[in-house]
Design a protein around this motif. Structure first.
Motif, short mmCIF file in Angstrom:
data_model
loop_
_atom_site.label_atom_id
_atom_site.label_comp_id
_atom_site.label_asym_id
_atom_site.label_seq_id
_atom_site.Cartn_x
_atom_site.Cartn_y
_atom_site.Cartn_z
N GLU A 24 0.75 -1.25 -0.05
CA GLU A 24 -0.06 0.27 0.05
C GLU A 24 0.83 1.33 -0.07
N GLU A 25 1.73 1.31 0.85
CA GLU A 25 2.92 2.39 1.06
C GLU A 25 3.48 2.62 -0.33
N PHE A 26 4.06 1.63 -1.02
CA PHE A 26 4.71 1.51 -2.28
C PHE A 26 4.05 1.94 -3.27
N CYS A 27 2.61 1.61 -3.38
CA CYS A 27 1.61 2.00 -4.52
C CYS A 27 1.31 3.34 -4.14
N ALA A 28 1.27 3.91 -2.85
CA ALA A 28 1.02 5.36 -2.94
C ALA A 28 2.10 6.27 -3.26
N HIS A 29 3.24 5.90 -2.94
CA HIS A 29 4.58 6.61 -3.34
C HIS A 29 4.72 6.60 -5.01
N ILE A 30 4.65 5.68 -5.73
CA ILE A 30 4.68 5.55 -6.99
C ILE A 30 3.33 6.29 -7.78
N SER A 31 2.05 6.27 -7.01
CA SER A 31 0.96 6.95 -7.60
C SER A 31 1.15 8.33 -7.53
N GLN A 32 1.87 8.81 -6.72
CA GLN A 32 2.29 10.41 -6.76
C GLN A 32 3.30 10.91 -7.58
N GLY A 33 3.83 9.76 -8.52
CA GLY A 33 4.82 10.34 -9.48
C GLY A 33 6.06 10.18 -9.10
N TYR A 34 6.52 9.61 -8.13
CA TYR A 34 7.89 9.23 -7.59
C TYR A 34 8.15 7.97 -8.24
N SER A 35 9.37 7.92 -8.26
CA SER A 35 10.22 6.59 -8.82
C SER A 35 10.30 5.52 -7.67
N ILE A 36 10.45 4.45 -8.23
CA ILE A 36 10.75 3.26 -7.52
C ILE A 36 12.07 3.39 -6.67
N GLU A 37 13.30 4.08 -7.44
CA GLU A 37 14.40 4.34 -6.75
C GLU A 37 14.25 5.16 -5.47
N SER A 38 13.23 6.06 -5.37
CA SER A 38 13.14 6.91 -4.17
C SER A 38 12.34 6.27 -3.17
N PHE A 39 11.82 5.36 -3.29
CA PHE A 39 10.95 4.61 -2.21
C PHE A 39 11.66 4.31 -1.02
N ARG A 69 -0.82 5.72 -12.61
CA ARG A 69 -1.49 6.80 -12.05
C ARG A 69 -0.15 7.78 -11.78
N GLY A 70 0.94 7.42 -11.43
CA GLY A 70 2.27 7.97 -11.37
C GLY A 70 2.60 8.82 -12.68
N LEU A 71 2.30 8.09 -13.93
CA LEU A 71 2.63 8.60 -15.13
C LEU A 71 1.40 9.53 -15.27
N LEU A 72 0.31 9.34 -15.07
CA LEU A 72 -0.87 10.34 -15.17
C LEU A 72 -0.56 11.61 -14.50
N LYS A 99 11.17 11.75 -20.89
CA LYS A 99 11.91 10.84 -21.70
C LYS A 99 12.78 9.87 -20.97
N ASN A 100 13.20 10.23 -19.76
CA ASN A 100 13.71 9.20 -18.82
C ASN A 100 12.72 8.63 -18.11
N ARG A 101 11.76 8.92 -17.69
CA ARG A 101 10.71 8.36 -16.71
C ARG A 101 9.97 7.40 -17.74
N ALA A 102 9.56 7.88 -18.69
CA ALA A 102 8.64 7.17 -19.46
C ALA A 102 8.67 6.68 -20.80
N GLY A 103 10.19 6.71 -21.04
CA GLY A 103 10.65 6.19 -22.26
C GLY A 103 10.14 7.11 -23.59
N TRP A 104 9.74 8.34 -23.32
CA TRP A 104 9.50 8.85 -24.53
C TRP A 104 10.77 9.45 -25.37
N ARG A 105 10.32 9.64 -26.70
CA ARG A 105 11.61 10.06 -27.64
C ARG A 105 10.97 10.73 -28.60
N ASP A 106 11.94 11.56 -29.44
CA ASP A 106 11.48 12.33 -30.34
C ASP A 106 11.10 11.50 -31.71
N ARG A 107 9.93 11.70 -32.53
CA ARG A 107 9.71 10.97 -33.66
C ARG A 107 10.37 11.50 -34.75
#
Length: 160
Positions: A24-39, A69-72, A99-107
């Motif tokens: 629950e705590e991990f999911c709340a952390h990720i849902s707020q847009g934080y990374s796994i590494e910062s848990f 939810r974090g990406l949202l 680009k770093n978080r979601a793997g976005w790139r220029d088309r």
């Protein structure tokens, strides 16, 4: 000979209730847009271990939803910033973040126009890039020096 109780003692979250609370705590952390590494409670390796070993306490669907939810959350920031609703919004920093978080790139232009079906087709099109003058000259020389001419090639050697 190991005892199951010994294994439980070395676990960070030894009981189902503790694991579910951690999830629950991990999911709340990720849902707020934080990374796994910062848990703060555990690193990526530990979370992965628990998700694999205790899928009933760390359900994959719940983890995936938290990630979405974090990406949202980050996409909302970008949308609000683009609409001018966030003061001092830094579009360049946000773009690098996505680009770093979601793997976005220029088309490429071809991808943007939707001319081709997908990435594989774009790679095929790379072969059709304009050739250099040297490459063109070599191609012309190969054509001019090829052995055997066709019947209707309009060359000086073929006087129809």
């Amino acid at each position: 000979m190991t005892d199951e109780n010994d294994d439980a003692c070395v676990l960070k979250w030894p009981t189902a209730a503790a694991r579910q609370k951690a999830c629950e705590e991990f999911c709340a952390h990720i849902s707020q847009g934080y990374s796994i590494e910062s848990f703060p409670a555990a690193d990526r390796k530990t979370i992965r271990y628990y998700a694999e070993q205790f899928p009933e306490d760390f359900p994959a669907g719940k983890l995936e939803e938290a990630t979405r939810r974090g990406l949202l959350e980050w996409e909302r920031i970008g949308k609000d910033g683009a609409k001018g609703e966030l003061t001092k919004f830094n579009a360049s920093a946000w773009t690098f973040n996505m680009k770093n978080r979601a793997g976005w790139r220029d088309r490429t232009e071809l991808e943007t126009w939707g001319v081709l079906g997908g990435a594989d087709d774009v790679q095929k099109m790379e072969k059709f890039k304009p050739r250099s003058t040297a490459e063109i000259a070599l191609g012309v020389m190969a054509l001019l020096t090829r052995e055997g001419t066709q019947a209707n090639d309009n060359s000086t050697e073929n006087a129809d």
